[in-house]
Design a protein around this motif. Structure first.
Motif, mmCIF file in Angstrom:
data_model
loop_
_atom_site.group_PDB
_atom_site.id
_atom_site.type_symbol
_atom_site.label_atom_id
_atom_site.label_comp_id
_atom_site.label_asym_id
_atom_site.label_seq_id
_atom_site.Cartn_x
_atom_site.Cartn_y
_atom_site.Cartn_z
ATOM 1 N N TYR A 2 0.756 -1.340 -0.031
ATOM 2 C CA TYR A 2 -0.069 0.222 0.070
ATOM 3 C C TYR A 2 0.862 1.294 0.062
ATOM 4 O O TYR A 2 0.413 2.347 -0.557
ATOM 5 N N VAL B 109 -2.105 6.197 3.953
ATOM 6 C CA VAL B 109 -2.777 5.174 3.020
ATOM 7 C C VAL B 109 -4.158 5.170 3.515
ATOM 8 O O VAL B 109 -5.019 4.475 3.183
ATOM 9 N N ARG C 290 -7.738 9.183 0.998
ATOM 10 C CA ARG C 290 -7.645 9.222 -0.512
ATOM 11 C C ARG C 290 -7.031 10.653 -1.109
ATOM 12 O O ARG C 290 -7.062 11.548 -0.407
ATOM 13 N N TYR D 31 1.085 5.994 -3.553
ATOM 14 C CA TYR D 31 0.736 4.895 -2.609
ATOM 15 C C TYR D 31 -0.867 4.489 -3.174
ATOM 16 O O TYR D 31 -1.323 4.884 -4.264
ATOM 17 N N GLN D 32 -1.289 3.349 -2.652
ATOM 18 C CA GLN D 32 -2.531 2.771 -2.490
ATOM 19 C C GLN D 32 -3.388 2.857 -1.383
ATOM 20 O O GLN D 32 -2.877 2.435 -0.399
#
Length: 315
Positions: free
Chosen positions: A157, A226, A229, A235-236
């Motif tokens: 992530y 993380v 949003r 990053y995820q």
């Protein structure tokens, strides 16, 4: 009953393994040592918190059915904070964060004077999906209905080596109000002289004499990124979408256990969870590498009809 008895016996065995590991000297972190760490009743914190209402319709008519609403924590990710680039303490995922042309060196700053303290500390950070999902699901199901987390095992992530511009240069967060105004987004308290550090700018540098506290602040920064949003980082998002009868964890906030809590994995495995700043013994890592499991709260209820009508919380 026989199935539940089997789950209880398995949980007790794995919990015994966890307690045994906590008594052993610090060793390199592996996937095998991570699995029993998920069997923590303190971190799980399983509770029945309300009732859900469902509309169930058949050819013979419709009726309202209910199901129990539960809340518990889930180990979504392993968050590592370590000094030497490419030396993540979790051995199996170490190749994910190897040095690259933009992220080579690591470690502390120095004045080149032996009698002076290091001016700054730098740590890399990785957020990897926790691999203990199957073991945890069996453990949590022994308490009743369990929820699904947002993390996927071994999914990367956040890798600070891929986020070099922001992580090593604090671009653009160096000019954010949270970075410039004292008292905003801080871990610890200035008035009690227990300030561990600031969440912003969310990079790898920190002025902190205590290595454990520095690593904890770095881990909090990575977790902060993380669980939101649209952040200016590579990053995820570690987030799930809400649905009927399912309320996933939201943004992580420092010192607030209602948004997430930390379980120390190395250099010493802990059977319990806490938020930073914590009062447990702060074990220093010889190589400057630390890892925590990030546990986050989820609420859910079993589907009992075609239409979700709502829920009532006890508190």
């Amino acid at each position: 009953m026989r199935h539940r008895s089997f789950l209880c016996r398995q949980s007790r065995r794995l919990l015994s393994a966890l307690l045994l590991i906590t008594c052993l000297p610090a060793v390199a972190l592996t996937t095998a040592t991570l699995l029993p760490s998920t069997l923590s009743p303190d971190c799980l914190d399983y509770r029945v918190v309300g009732v859900c209402y469902w509309l169930q319709c058949t050819p013979f008519g419709c009726r309202v059915r209910t199901s129990v609403k539960v809340r518990h924590y889930i180990p979504d990710a392993v968050v590592s904070a370590y000094s030497n680039t490419g030396q993540n303490p979790w051995l199996e995922v170490r190749p994910m964060g190897m040095p690259n042309p933009m992220a080579k060196a690591g470690g502390d700053g120095t004045t080149n004077q032996e009698h002076e303290n290091n001016l700054a500390k730098f740590k890399n950070a990785d957020v990897i999906g926790h691999p203990g999902g199957a073991v945890f699901s069996q453990f949590a199901s022994a308490s009743g209905y369990s929820c699904k987390g947002a993390g996927s095992a071994f999914a990367p992530y956040f890798l600070s080596t891929l986020d070099a511009l922001a992580w090593r240069n604090n671009v653009p967060e160096m000019v954010y109000p949270e970075s410039l105004v004292p008292g905003q987004r801080e871990i610890g308290n200035r008035s009690s002289l227990n300030l561990w550090g600031t969440v912003y700018p969310r990079g790898g540098f920190l002025h902190q004499a205590d290595d454990y506290k520095a690593a904890a602040v770095i881990a909090q920064r990575a977790g902060d990124i993380v669980t939101r949003r649209g952040q200016p980082h590579v990053y995820q998002p570690l987030l799930a979408s809400a649905s009927a009868g399912y309320w996933p964890a939201g943004a992580l906030l420092e010192s607030d256990a209602k948004t997430g809590k930390w379980q120390a994995l190395t250099p010493r495995l802990s059977p319990s969870c806490a938020v930073f700043p914590n009062t447990t013994p702060l074990v220093q890592a010889k190589q400057g590498d630390y890892a925590w499991a990030l546990w986050r709260p989820y609420s859910c209820c079993r589907k009992r009809g075609q239409v979700f009508l709502g829920s009532t919380d006890f508190n």
